[in-house]
Each structure stands twice: as structure tokens, then as C-alpha cells.
Write an enzyme that holds these catalytic residues in place. Structure first.
Site, PDB file in Angstrom:
ATOM      1  N   GLY A   1      -6.546  -0.187  -8.385  1.00  0.00           N
ATOM      2  CA  GLY A   1      -7.441  -0.671  -7.345  1.00  0.00           C
ATOM      3  C   GLY A   1      -7.166  -0.053  -5.993  1.00  0.00           C
ATOM      4  O   GLY A   1      -6.164   0.632  -5.775  1.00  0.00           O
ATOM      5  N   ARG A   2      -8.132  -0.294  -5.083  1.00  0.00           N
ATOM      6  CA  ARG A   2      -8.042   0.252  -3.725  1.00  0.00           C
ATOM      7  C   ARG A   2      -7.683   1.734  -3.749  1.00  0.00           C
ATOM      8  O   ARG A   2      -6.778   2.189  -3.065  1.00  0.00           O
ATOM      9  CB  ARG A   2      -7.018  -0.522  -2.895  1.00  0.00           C
ATOM     10  CG  ARG A   2      -7.438  -1.938  -2.603  1.00  0.00           C
ATOM     11  CD  ARG A   2      -6.498  -2.609  -1.634  1.00  0.00           C
ATOM     12  NE  ARG A   2      -6.939  -3.972  -1.322  1.00  0.00           N
ATOM     13  CZ  ARG A   2      -6.307  -4.796  -0.497  1.00  0.00           C
ATOM     14  NH1 ARG A   2      -5.206  -4.405   0.100  1.00  0.00           N
ATOM     15  NH2 ARG A   2      -6.769  -6.009  -0.261  1.00  0.00           N
ATOM     16  N   ALA A   3      -8.447   2.478  -4.512  1.00  0.00           N
ATOM     17  CA  ALA A   3      -8.081   3.873  -4.708  1.00  0.00           C
ATOM     18  C   ALA A   3      -9.214   4.839  -4.315  1.00  0.00           C
ATOM     19  O   ALA A   3      -9.625   5.657  -5.134  1.00  0.00           O
ATOM     20  CB  ALA A   3      -7.684   4.104  -6.174  1.00  0.00           C
TER      21      ALA A   3
ATOM     22  N   GLN B   1       0.820  -1.215   0.000  1.00  0.00           N
ATOM     23  CA  GLN B   1       0.000   0.000   0.000  1.00  0.00           C
ATOM     24  C   GLN B   1       0.857   1.270   0.000  1.00  0.00           C
ATOM     25  O   GLN B   1       1.899   1.334   0.648  1.00  0.00           O
ATOM     26  CB  GLN B   1      -0.898   0.047   1.245  1.00  0.00           C
ATOM     27  CG  GLN B   1      -1.627  -1.231   1.564  1.00  0.00           C
ATOM     28  CD  GLN B   1      -2.674  -1.600   0.527  1.00  0.00           C
ATOM     29  OE1 GLN B   1      -3.144  -0.752  -0.220  1.00  0.00           O
ATOM     30  NE2 GLN B   1      -3.023  -2.864   0.495  1.00  0.00           N
TER      31      GLN B   1
END
Length: 391
Positions: A255-257, A197
Site C-alpha cells: 500500500g501507499r506505493a 514510511q
């Protein structure tokens, strides 16, 4: 009376000029308002890697100037081991290499040989009352991230580029970790080439956090999506968290944004996303789980495949994304102002999410809500201001 020459005047000015070349610029708005970091501590520039580590991790209030690249790669040795290779490693037909996984199990793949740098997996634990500030555009932490945990608080991280944390391996390293923290301001930083991350919270409380004017640069040669774009952008799952996410440039990720929320713990997350520019996202931006209250205003989605995931709609997440003129006006009774709408260009669908419970909850925090400007100005304004060397 002695005549003052130009050269003597310059000498006088230089001799009386402050020796400090940088310090914290501005102050945080939003949920981390009041964060002072090192406060009035005299700004100091470390002279060695060891001194930098000591200053960041000790309990003394400090303003630490980063005026160069501090390279941690190789300083703690490497590990040669077996990593798991699965479908995101091979990338058949993809535009980049994949990422193998550092770990103890490999149920869905095969073991391959791998070597990774140890420094990337052991972030520096930032002490309370610290300002870590880059000078101009020179401040770089290469190969090691920062972590605020264990009750440490009142931290400012500004104008720093954190990069090259074992980017070819999942679990290679996180750039910023918050776990058992409070009052953290992350401003005008750049994040790139991380194995995991860019910003992650642990199971503990991240507390009151403002993330503003940062560049999240996902361009990479090792991509879990096999598309040259970083997947692991922001994972915010803390136990009791309040986030202001303002003026950030999130580009070339997949992703995961961000990803927000979890049902693994009884977490409670409030997230105010304002005037952010999401550009060229080859996957999803917002992926929101339960135990979350999310207010989105004035964000610009440009070339984003999936601005909001389908899972968000069924997770129990509470989201207010200002889908209509009426929903913008409905903010007045709870928040005292008309919400700014969000704009999409060459992007996927924008589901209508306007849960009144979000406005009811944020009505208790109106002093911590930042003002949005017109969404049409977001791309130019954010690109001009987000990241290092722009303060």
C-alpha cells in the site's frame, strides 16, 4: 637514467592516487535538477558515530562518505510501554505477524506490552548543502532515518541503505522525511524494514524533489496487511511539492506505493512518475487524493493487485496515465513529445485517466520533465540499476 621497475611504478601510482574512494555520481534530472549537495567540499569519512551525527546535522557544506554500517540501535535506549493491538496485529490466517501501534489511544483494540528502540523515532536532521554518499554497497544506516526540514535545502542522499526502524511497530520510524525542505535528490538508495514510511513528507513544503533509481523493498516479517509485505511505502502530502519519481523498483509492498495528496491542507503536488517498476504489490500502488496533478509514463506494473485505487477516481485528483494511443499523441501539443504508455502484467485494471488539466499544468514545467524509454525494457533495466552498489 634510473630504470623504472614494475614495483616502483605501482608504488608511484598508489602514492599519487586520490585518497577519496567515492563521491556523488552524476547529477539529478527532473524537478531537483541543479541540486549540488556538498558541492566541492572534500569527501570525508567519519571515524565515529558521534562524528557522523555532527557532520550530517551541522551547517557546514559537506560530502560525507558512508563506507560501513552505522548501527544506531541501542544508542539512545529503549522504551517499554503499551502498544495497541488490533486486527492488523493478530493476523489470523495471515502469512506474517502483524504490527502493533505505538500511540496514546487504543479505541479499536487492546493494549499489549511492547518495547521499541528510541533511535528509530528520532531521525537525524540533515543540514543544508550536504551530500551523504555510500561507498560501493557498504553504506548502511541501521536503526535511524534522515530528515530534511525547517528550511534546509540542497541535499543529496545517494547509495545508502536505510533499514531496521522498529519494523514490528507502526510509528516505529520513517526512513526519509521531508518537511519545509527544497532541492532534495534521493538516488540509488535502498529502503527496508521500517515501522512506518520509507519516504514521507510533512505538512510543510517538500519543495523540488527527485527520487530516482531506488529500491523500495517491502519484504518483512511484520506486516499491516498480514501478507509479509510492507504497507507504508510513500506518503507525499506536502504543501507545495514537485516530484520526479524515476527508475525506482517498488516490490513486495502492499500500500501507499505511493499515496499522494491530502485535503487536510491546501497542498499542491505535481508528480511525474517515469519508468518505474512495480512488482508483486499485494494491495495498491497509486492512491491519489485531491490537490494533485499526476503524469504517469512508461511504468510497468507486474503482479500488482490494484495499480490505481478506486478512491483516486472520486477524490478530485487530476491524473494522466496515457490509457490510449490517442492520449499518448495528445501530449504533443502541451508537452512537445508523445507520452510513453504504461504496461500491466498479471495486474488489476488500469482505469482510463486522461485529464487535460494535467497536461496544461505540466506544460509550464517542460524543462523539468525527464524522457521516458520504452516500457518493455523497464523490468530488466530497473532491476539492474535500482538500489545500492549499482552506480
Amino acid at each position: 637514467m634510473k630504470k623504472t621497475t614494475l614495483s616502483s611504478l605501482l608504488t608511484l601510482l598508489l602514492s599519487t592516487a586520490p585518497t577519496t574512494t567515492a563521491q556523488v555520481t552524476g547529477s539529478p534530472s527532473g524537478f531537483a535538477a541543479g541540486t549540488t549537495g556538498g558541492g566541492n567540499a572534500t569527501p570525508q569519512t567519519p571515524s565515529s558515530l558521534a562524528e557522523l551525527v555532527t557532520w550530517i546535522t551541522d551547517s557546514t557544506p559537506r560530502t560525507i562518505l558512508i563506507d560501513r554500517e552505522w548501527n544506531f540501535i541501542g544508542t539512545e535506549g529503549t522504551t517499554s510501554s503499551q502498544c495497541c493491538s488490533n486486527q492488523i496485529t493478530v493476523c489470523a490466517g495471515g502469512t506474517s505477524a502483524g504490527q502493533a501501534w505505538i500511540g496514546d489511544t487504543c479505541d479499536d483494540g487492546t493494549w499489549i506490552s511492547c518495547t521499541y528502540d528510541n533511535a528509530g523515532q528520532s531521525p537525524l536532521d540533515v543540514g543544508s548543502d550536504k551530500s551523504i554518499v555510500g561507498v560501493g554497497s557498504a553504506g548502511v544506516l541501521r536503526g535511524k532515518g534522515l530528515r530534511v526540514r525547517g528550511g534546509n535545502r540542497n541535499v543529496i542522499i545517494q547509495n545508502i541503505h536505510v533499514t531496521e526502524l522498529n519494523p514490528r511497530y507502526v510509528w516505529g520510524g520513517d526512513a526519509i522525511t521531508l518537511d519545509g525542505s527544497d532541492m532534495v535528490w534521493i538516488d540509488h538508495c535502498k529502503f527496508s524494514l521500517a515501522g512506518r514510511q520509507f519516504i514521507v513528507s510533512g505538512w510543510g513544503a517538500a519543495g523540488r524533489v527527485t527520487i530516482s533509481n531506488n529500491e523500495f523493498d517491502g519484504v518483512t516479517s511484520w506486516s499491516a496487511g498480514c501478507n509479509g509485505r510492507h504497507y507504508w511505502t510513500l506518503l507525499l502530502i506536502g504543501e507545495e511539492d514537485w516530484y520526479t519519481f524515476q527508475g525506482n523498483w517498488v516490490h513486495d509492498v502492499s500500500g501507499r506505493a505511493p499515496h499522494l495528496g491530502t485535503d487536510y491542507t491546501d497542498s499542491r503536488i505535481l508528480f511525474h512518475g517515469v519508468n518505474n517498476y512495480f512488482q508483486d504489490v499485494g494491495g495498491h500502488a497509486f492512491d491519489v487524493d485531491t490537490n494533485t496533478w499526476v503524469l504517469l509514463e512508461g511504468n510497468y506494473f507486474d503482479g500488482v493487485d490494484t495499480p490505481v485505487t478506486g478512491g483516486t477516481l472520486s477524490s478530485g485528483a487530476l491524473v494522466y496515465n496515457v490509457p490510449t494511443v490517442d492520449s499518448a499523441s495528445a501530449c504533443v501539443s502541451s508537452l512537445g513529445y508523445i507520452c510513453e504508455w504504461n504496461r500491466l502484467a498479471a495486474s488489476g485494471s488500469w482505469p482510463s485517466l486522461a485529464q487535460q488539466a494535467v497536461l496544461d499544468t505540466f506544460s509550464e514545467y517542460t524543462d523539468s520533465l525527464v524522457d521516458a524509454y520504452g516500457v518493455a525494457d523497464v523490468p530488466a533495466t530497473v532491476v539492474a540499476n535500482a538500489g545500492v552498489g549499482k552506480i
